[in-house]
Design a protein around this motif. Structure first.
Motif, mmCIF file in Angstrom:
data_model
loop_
_atom_site.group_PDB
_atom_site.id
_atom_site.type_symbol
_atom_site.label_atom_id
_atom_site.label_comp_id
_atom_site.label_asym_id
_atom_site.label_seq_id
_atom_site.Cartn_x
_atom_site.Cartn_y
_atom_site.Cartn_z
ATOM 1 N N ARG A 24 -13.607 -21.134 -3.265
ATOM 2 C CA ARG A 24 -13.097 -22.490 -3.500
ATOM 3 C C ARG A 24 -14.050 -23.265 -4.410
ATOM 4 N N ASN A 25 -15.342 -23.160 -4.122
ATOM 5 C CA ASN A 25 -16.335 -23.868 -4.925
ATOM 6 C C ASN A 25 -16.431 -23.311 -6.344
ATOM 7 N N TRP A 28 -13.691 -24.853 -8.363
ATOM 8 C CA TRP A 28 -14.049 -26.238 -8.673
ATOM 9 C C TRP A 28 -15.059 -26.283 -9.821
ATOM 10 N N SER A 29 -16.092 -25.451 -9.733
ATOM 11 C CA SER A 29 -17.150 -25.432 -10.760
ATOM 12 C C SER A 29 -16.606 -24.985 -12.113
ATOM 13 N N ARG A 95 -19.658 -28.798 -3.055
ATOM 14 C CA ARG A 95 -18.872 -27.954 -3.962
ATOM 15 C C ARG A 95 -19.741 -27.167 -4.940
ATOM 16 N N ASN A 98 -22.578 -21.796 -4.012
ATOM 17 C CA ASN A 98 -21.803 -20.608 -4.322
ATOM 18 C C ASN A 98 -22.633 -19.366 -4.052
#
Length: 176
Positions: A24-25, A28-29, A95, A98
């Motif tokens: 998920r992160n 986002w990144s 966020r 990772n």
């Protein structure tokens, strides 16, 4: 032994939860121009951590390693503490945390939570090191503990160098 297998299974489930958060992160990144580094070492890191989770209970079963309370209970406390530190890091980075090295250009370095200690740039890796020797030693799997620790030291040398280079190369916003 069955409770030890349950402990390993719980740690494995925790790792799966990390992968869900990580994916998920990563999305986002990457949507914000994140740059991925160090993809060459990542599969080796995954294999090493999988080996830890497989090797410890296998060693206990195949070598008949006993549970020694004087060693096992303190090591279990270290495993729990390592999980706490890991999730403190994950929560602090939000966020931006990772399992891969992904840096979003323009974001300032995080300097709160466990990252406020300037002399300790990578507190999550402290959790990895502690868990890597403590989890096998909960049930006296010393060969797995030594093997993981030695291999992880080599992996961390590569990983930290990669992460430091990625963090240094990324343009940063000034911290207000």
């Amino acid at each position: 032994m069955s409770w030890y297998v349950l402990l390993i299974a719980l740690v494995a489930l925790e790792r799966l939860a990390e992968l869900v958060v990580s994916r998920r992160n990563a999305r986002w990144s990457l949507e914000r121009g994140g740059v991925v580094s160090g993809q060459g070492h990542y599969p080796w890191m995954v294999a090493l951590h999988t080996g830890l989770l497989a090797g410890a209970p296998l060693e206990v079963a195949l070598a008949g390693r006993p549970f020694l309370p004087a060693l096992g209970w303190p090591m279990l406390a270290l495993v729990v503490a390592a999980q706490g530190l890991r999730w403190w890091c994950i929560a602090t980075l939000g966020r931006r945390w990772n399992t891969q090295v992904i840096v979003v250009p323009g974001l300032p370095l995080v300097t709160r939570g466990p990252y406020r200690l300037g002399w300790l740039r990578h507190p999550n890796y402290v959790a990895v090191v502690v868990e890597g020797f403590a989890l096998p030693l909960v049930h006296t799997a010393w060969v797995t503990a030594v093997a993981f620790t030695v291999l992880n030291a080599a992996m961390m040398a590569v990983r930290v160098r990669c992460e430091n280079a990625a963090l240094t190369a990324a343009p940063r916003q000034a911290v207000p």
